[in-house]
Every structure is written in structure tokens, then in C-alpha cells.
Design an enzyme around this catalytic site. Sequence first.
Site, PDB file in Angstrom:
ATOM      1  N   ARG A  50      12.152 131.548  67.693  1.00  0.00           N
ATOM      2  CA  ARG A  50      11.503 131.225  68.966  1.00  0.00           C
ATOM      3  C   ARG A  50      12.197 130.042  69.636  1.00  0.00           C
ATOM      4  O   ARG A  50      12.109 128.907  69.193  1.00  0.00           O
ATOM      5  CB  ARG A  50      10.036 130.882  68.715  1.00  0.00           C
ATOM      6  CG  ARG A  50       9.258 130.432  69.943  1.00  0.00           C
ATOM      7  CD  ARG A  50       8.810 131.575  70.799  1.00  0.00           C
ATOM      8  NE  ARG A  50       7.886 132.451  70.066  1.00  0.00           N
ATOM      9  CZ  ARG A  50       7.403 133.581  70.563  1.00  0.00           C
ATOM     10  NH1 ARG A  50       7.755 133.990  71.772  1.00  0.00           N
ATOM     11  NH2 ARG A  50       6.582 134.331  69.828  1.00  0.00           N
ATOM     12  N   ARG A  72      18.939 140.599  68.738  1.00  0.00           N
ATOM     13  CA  ARG A  72      18.575 139.222  68.382  1.00  0.00           C
ATOM     14  C   ARG A  72      18.255 139.068  66.892  1.00  0.00           C
ATOM     15  O   ARG A  72      18.088 137.943  66.414  1.00  0.00           O
ATOM     16  CB  ARG A  72      17.387 138.756  69.223  1.00  0.00           C
ATOM     17  CG  ARG A  72      16.113 139.552  68.986  1.00  0.00           C
ATOM     18  CD  ARG A  72      14.978 139.060  69.857  1.00  0.00           C
ATOM     19  NE  ARG A  72      13.752 139.810  69.621  1.00  0.00           N
ATOM     20  CZ  ARG A  72      12.534 139.321  69.817  1.00  0.00           C
ATOM     21  NH1 ARG A  72      12.380 138.088  70.242  1.00  0.00           N
ATOM     22  NH2 ARG A  72      11.463 140.061  69.598  1.00  0.00           N
ATOM     23  N   HIS A 137      16.884 135.467  77.419  1.00  0.00           N
ATOM     24  CA  HIS A 137      15.498 134.967  77.407  1.00  0.00           C
ATOM     25  C   HIS A 137      15.515 133.439  77.275  1.00  0.00           C
ATOM     26  O   HIS A 137      15.221 132.885  76.203  1.00  0.00           O
ATOM     27  CB  HIS A 137      14.772 135.610  76.233  1.00  0.00           C
ATOM     28  CG  HIS A 137      13.284 135.477  76.240  1.00  0.00           C
ATOM     29  ND1 HIS A 137      12.629 134.289  76.430  1.00  0.00           N
ATOM     30  CD2 HIS A 137      12.318 136.408  76.062  1.00  0.00           C
ATOM     31  CE1 HIS A 137      11.328 134.479  76.366  1.00  0.00           C
ATOM     32  NE2 HIS A 137      11.107 135.772  76.139  1.00  0.00           N
ATOM     33  N   ASP A 180       3.430 135.944  83.327  1.00  0.00           N
ATOM     34  CA  ASP A 180       4.365 136.921  82.758  1.00  0.00           C
ATOM     35  C   ASP A 180       4.731 137.865  83.903  1.00  0.00           C
ATOM     36  O   ASP A 180       4.007 138.807  84.199  1.00  0.00           O
ATOM     37  CB  ASP A 180       3.713 137.683  81.600  1.00  0.00           C
ATOM     38  CG  ASP A 180       4.710 138.528  80.816  1.00  0.00           C
ATOM     39  OD1 ASP A 180       5.875 138.600  81.228  1.00  0.00           O
ATOM     40  OD2 ASP A 180       4.312 139.120  79.790  1.00  0.00           O
ATOM     41  N   GLU A 239      14.271 134.148  82.680  1.00  0.00           N
ATOM     42  CA  GLU A 239      15.154 135.093  82.007  1.00  0.00           C
ATOM     43  C   GLU A 239      15.999 135.884  83.001  1.00  0.00           C
ATOM     44  O   GLU A 239      15.463 136.564  83.877  1.00  0.00           O
ATOM     45  CB  GLU A 239      14.324 136.064  81.169  1.00  0.00           C
ATOM     46  CG  GLU A 239      13.344 135.371  80.242  1.00  0.00           C
ATOM     47  CD  GLU A 239      12.417 136.345  79.554  1.00  0.00           C
ATOM     48  OE1 GLU A 239      12.894 137.447  79.182  1.00  0.00           O
ATOM     49  OE2 GLU A 239      11.231 136.024  79.382  1.00  0.00           O
TER      50      GLU A 239
END
Length: 259
Positions: A50, A72, A137, A180, A239
Amino acid sequence: MRLVKIAHPNCHALISTQGAQLLHWQPAITEQPVLWHSDKAFWKPGLPVRGGIPLCWPWFGKHQQPSHGFARLLEWTLTEQRQDADATYLAFELTDNEYTKHLWPYAFLARVHMILGKQCDIQLEVDCNVNTTAALHTYLRTGNVQGTTVTGLGEQYQDALQGLKPCSAGPALQLDGPVDRIYTTPPNTTVLKDTSFNREIKLDHRHHSDLVVWNPWHEGEHHLADVNAGQFQEFFCIETAAINRPCTNRLGVSISLPS
């Protein structure tokens, strides 16, 4: 998990070869890192870390597993590392294998190029004969996310908190709750102004069709096992993405601190 540590007169940085993920970048001109990563991050192979700039590819979102793709979560090969007076240059490669073909039955060669100095530049390059979606991101470090203003996102967005409802946006975004969003008409430059750290962070996007902004706020961080209570105040995700239009063979972002 293998980590590459960069100590250069113009910046300090830390990269994980899992995901070719830039975890830390702090130019010499600032006392605070530009990127954020969680104090509670998972540091185990195969689990997402994270923070920093995770690479979401060959898909963005949770419609397939693993969420946001496998790039990732896999070990990339460091193929280049060199320095000059301006910056450190790194290149990583990932290619298809039995594991990736089990998840996604296509051949590919993906490369990530990084230039780390007074500015940070990351570019994904993909050689693949099928459409993909992708995002860089980016977790930007903030003194307090409630004291930030973001401009240069675009006039239209899809609100993921309302089932991707189409919405219109104002010229600037200030947060007072969870966000979001997928901005679908983004310009090439976004600026985050942070009153707590008294600085601006500029992002120049390349080959993108969308910008995603995300912060879980109080409500959402309780559902994240790798985020401590209150850490939502320390970051703002912006992002660089290719979602509503498939990713071409490139996607890139440059991050800088205007003087």
C-alpha cells in the site's frame, strides 16, 4: 522482497522489484517525501504494498482477480540501473509465464522506465496484441488531506461511490468525505496544493484517457487491513489511467515540485 535503494544528490528513492513499484521519492529540495506508503503495509511476496506508485495492469478494477491485475504482485527483472549528474535511470521488464497465462491467456512484454532526480518520471510500455486497461496508482503525501486543493482533473467524472454515475465537476476539488472518481475528460496537467506542507505537487500525464482520484476517508479506512486509523489524512491518490479507452502501448506520468 527485493528493494533497490537510490541515494543521489538530487533525491532519495526506494523501489520494490515486486511490481516495479516506486515506494519512496524525496527530492533534496523538500523535507517531506512526495509519495506516501502505509506504516502498516504488507511486505510479503505476492501481496500488494500500500503506497508509492503501484502499477495496475493488464486490467484496472475488481472485475477480475487479482484486483487491478497481476503486474503489481509479480517479480520484475531489473534490466538497467545507471546514474549521471541529473538523475538515476532504471528499467524493469515482465513477460508472460505459466502463472500469468493461467490468469490471462496472452503473450506480452511489459517495461517500466523510471527517471529519479529533481523530478520523477515513470513510463509503462507494453508489447501486447490485446486491449488492456492500466493505471499508475500514485499516492501523494499530504500534511492533511483536508487542507489540499486539486485542479486540472477535468469537467466530467464517473462516481464509483454511486455506481459510476456520470457527474459534472467544478474547477477545483477539496475533500470533505470519501472520494472514488474516474475523470473522463482530463487535461494533461494536474496540480495538488497542500497548505499543511506549504507546497504544490504537479503531475504531467501522458497517453492517458482518464484520471482516478481516491481517498477512503474515515469510513473506508476501517475496511483496509494495511492502513492505520487516521492515515487517510496523509495521502491523496491521483492516478494516471487508461480505463474508458484501452491502453495504447504507453502510459506515463512526471511528478515535480514547482519552485
